[in-house]
Design an enzyme around this catalytic site. Structure first.
Site, PDB file in Angstrom:
ATOM      1  N   CYS A  88       0.855  -1.144   0.067  1.00 22.21           N
ATOM      2  CA  CYS A  88      -0.034   0.085  -0.173  1.00 22.21           C
ATOM      3  C   CYS A  88       0.792   1.327  -0.054  1.00 22.21           C
ATOM      4  O   CYS A  88       1.819   1.197   0.686  1.00 22.21           O
ATOM      5  CB  CYS A  88      -1.000   0.034   1.211  1.00 22.21           C
ATOM      6  SG  CYS A  88      -0.268   0.894   2.626  1.00 22.21           S
ATOM      7  N   GLU A  89       0.549   2.339  -0.895  1.00 20.78           N
ATOM      8  CA  GLU A  89       1.211   3.431  -1.103  1.00 20.78           C
ATOM      9  C   GLU A  89       1.368   4.443   0.188  1.00 20.78           C
ATOM     10  O   GLU A  89       2.152   5.487   0.339  1.00 20.78           O
ATOM     11  CB  GLU A  89       1.132   4.060  -2.209  1.00 20.78           C
ATOM     12  CG  GLU A  89      -0.519   4.789  -2.263  1.00 20.78           C
ATOM     13  CD  GLU A  89      -0.690   5.523  -3.553  1.00 20.78           C
ATOM     14  OE1 GLU A  89      -0.101   5.241  -4.471  1.00 20.78           O
ATOM     15  OE2 GLU A  89      -1.808   6.045  -3.504  1.00 20.78           O
ATOM     16  N   HIS A  90       0.338   4.126   1.257  1.00 18.88           N
ATOM     17  CA  HIS A  90       0.260   5.316   2.271  1.00 18.88           C
ATOM     18  C   HIS A  90       1.090   4.663   3.451  1.00 18.88           C
ATOM     19  O   HIS A  90       1.595   5.345   4.254  1.00 18.88           O
ATOM     20  CB  HIS A  90      -1.271   5.065   2.796  1.00 18.88           C
ATOM     21  CG  HIS A  90      -2.183   5.478   1.917  1.00 18.88           C
ATOM     22  ND1 HIS A  90      -3.374   4.809   1.500  1.00 18.88           N
ATOM     23  CD2 HIS A  90      -2.248   6.395   1.085  1.00 18.88           C
ATOM     24  CE1 HIS A  90      -4.003   5.422   0.442  1.00 18.88           C
ATOM     25  NE2 HIS A  90      -3.239   6.583   0.267  1.00 18.88           N
ATOM     26  N   HIS A  91       1.481   3.191   3.672  1.00 17.75           N
ATOM     27  CA  HIS A  91       2.245   2.783   4.955  1.00 17.75           C
ATOM     28  C   HIS A  91       3.410   1.785   4.404  1.00 17.75           C
ATOM     29  O   HIS A  91       4.211   1.567   5.097  1.00 17.75           O
ATOM     30  CB  HIS A  91       1.144   1.755   5.681  1.00 17.75           C
ATOM     31  CG  HIS A  91       0.140   2.627   6.324  1.00 17.75           C
ATOM     32  ND1 HIS A  91      -0.989   2.546   5.574  1.00 17.75           N
ATOM     33  CD2 HIS A  91      -0.067   3.550   7.356  1.00 17.75           C
ATOM     34  CE1 HIS A  91      -2.030   3.435   6.336  1.00 17.75           C
ATOM     35  NE2 HIS A  91      -1.306   3.987   7.397  1.00 17.75           N
ATOM     36  N   GLN A 129      -5.468  -0.642  -3.704  1.00 16.45           N
ATOM     37  CA  GLN A 129      -6.257  -1.531  -4.221  1.00 16.45           C
ATOM     38  C   GLN A 129      -7.158  -1.111  -5.519  1.00 16.45           C
ATOM     39  O   GLN A 129      -7.468  -1.803  -6.203  1.00 16.45           O
ATOM     40  CB  GLN A 129      -6.867  -2.308  -3.052  1.00 16.45           C
ATOM     41  CG  GLN A 129      -7.371  -3.669  -3.882  1.00 16.45           C
ATOM     42  CD  GLN A 129      -8.188  -4.394  -2.685  1.00 16.45           C
ATOM     43  OE1 GLN A 129      -7.856  -4.414  -1.614  1.00 16.45           O
ATOM     44  NE2 GLN A 129      -9.471  -5.231  -2.946  1.00 16.45           N
ATOM     45  N   HIS A 157      -5.477  -6.074   4.162  1.00 17.47           N
ATOM     46  CA  HIS A 157      -4.472  -5.137   4.190  1.00 17.47           C
ATOM     47  C   HIS A 157      -3.647  -5.189   5.546  1.00 17.47           C
ATOM     48  O   HIS A 157      -4.545  -5.098   6.473  1.00 17.47           O
ATOM     49  CB  HIS A 157      -5.001  -3.662   4.170  1.00 17.47           C
ATOM     50  CG  HIS A 157      -5.518  -3.545   2.523  1.00 17.47           C
ATOM     51  ND1 HIS A 157      -5.033  -2.646   1.794  1.00 17.47           N
ATOM     52  CD2 HIS A 157      -6.557  -4.362   1.740  1.00 17.47           C
ATOM     53  CE1 HIS A 157      -5.422  -2.804   0.442  1.00 17.47           C
ATOM     54  NE2 HIS A 157      -6.490  -3.698   0.556  1.00 17.47           N
ATOM     55  N   CYS A 159      -1.905  -2.797   6.900  1.00 12.98           N
ATOM     56  CA  CYS A 159      -1.828  -1.676   7.513  1.00 12.98           C
ATOM     57  C   CYS A 159      -3.182  -1.316   8.438  1.00 12.98           C
ATOM     58  O   CYS A 159      -3.390  -0.746   9.379  1.00 12.98           O
ATOM     59  CB  CYS A 159      -1.590  -0.369   6.582  1.00 12.98           C
ATOM     60  SG  CYS A 159      -2.936  -0.395   5.135  1.00 12.98           S
TER      61      CYS A 159
HETATM   62 ZN    ZN Z   1      -2.102   1.446   4.268  1.00 12.89          ZN
END
Ligand code: ZN
Length: 199
Positions: A88-91, A129, A157, A159
Site C-alpha cells: 500500500c502506498e500509504h504505509h 487496491q 491489508h 496496515c
Molecule cells: Zn495502508
C-alpha cells in the site's frame, strides 16, 4: 559515453543509496543495532524493496502484445484465484489476496499466462487496491480491445490488520468492469463463476 550510465549501474547506485537510508531507519528504531542478525539487514531490505517495486520498470501492455492471437472464440475467458501481493502506498505495508479476471474476446485472445504476469507488474508498485484494479482492467481493454473486461480483487491489508483499527479478518473487495460487463446479466454470470467451486 552515456551520460546517465547503464540501467545496471543505475540500479546498483539505487541499491547502495537505499542500503544507507535503511541503515538510518534501523538506527532510529529499537536501538538493537549491534546485533549480528541486523548487520546486513539494510542491504536485504533494500534488495527486497527493489524487487517489490520492479513493476515500475516493466511494460504490461508489451507483455500482452507479445502473446495475442487471432481466434474466433467469443465466450467469456475467466482466470480466477490469481495471487496478488502488493504494497500500500500509504504505509508501504503489504496487502495481498486474489484477483479474478475475465474478458470476452473480439476476434483476439491473449496467452493465459500473460494475465497473472500483468497482475504482478501492476502489483509490484506502490498501490492502492482501487487503482490496481482499474489499471489491470484498462491495460487489458486498451491492448486486447475485447468486447468486455472484468476485474475483481479481494485482499487483506496489513496496515489495517497489524496496526490502526486491527480488524484481523477483514477483506476488501474492489471491482472494475468495461464494455459487456457493464450489463447486469454478464456481470452476474461472472460473479457466479468466480463464486462457484468448480475445482
Ligand atoms: Zn495502508
Amino acid at each position: 559515453m552515456e551520460k546517465e550510465g547503464s540501467p545496471q549501474l543505475k540500479k546498483e547506485k539505487e541499491l547502495a543509496d537505499l542500503e544507507s537510508l535503511f541503515s538510518k531507519v534501523l538506527d532510529n528504531l529499537g536501538g538493537e543495532r549491534d546485533r549480528q542478525g541486523l548487520e546486513n539487514t539494510p542491504l536485504r531490505v533494500a534488495k527486497a524493496m527493489q524487487f517489490l517495486t520492479q513493476g515500475y520498470d516493466q511494460d504490461p501492455a508489451a507483455i500482452i502484445r507479445s502473446a495475442m492471437f487471432d481466434e474466433e472464440y467469443s465466450q467469456m475467458v475467466l482466470v480466477k484465484d490469481i495471487e496478488v501481493y502488493s504494497l500500500c502506498e500509504h504505509h508501504m505495508l503489504p496487502f495481498f489476496g486474489k484477483a479474478h479476471l475475465a474478458y470476452i474476446p473480439n476476434g483476439r485472445i491473449v496467452g493465459l499466462s500473460k494475465l497473472p504476469r500483468i497482475v504482478d507488474v501492476f502489483a509490484r508498485r506502490l498501490q492502492v487496491q482501487e487503482r490496481l484494479t482499474n489499471q489491470i482492467r484498462d491495460c487489458i481493454q486498451e491492448t486486447l480491445d475485447p468486447i468486455g473486461v472484468a476485474v475483481v480483487i479481494e485482499a487483506q491489508h496489513m496496515c489495517m490488520q497489524m496496526r490502526g483499527v486491527q480488524k484481523q479478518n477483514s477483506v476488501t473487495t474492489t471491482s472494475a468492469f468495461h464494455g459487456e460487463f457493464l450489463e447486469q446479466r454478464t456481470r452476474e454470470e461472472f460473479v457466479n463463476l468466480i463464486s462457484a467451486k468448480l475445482h
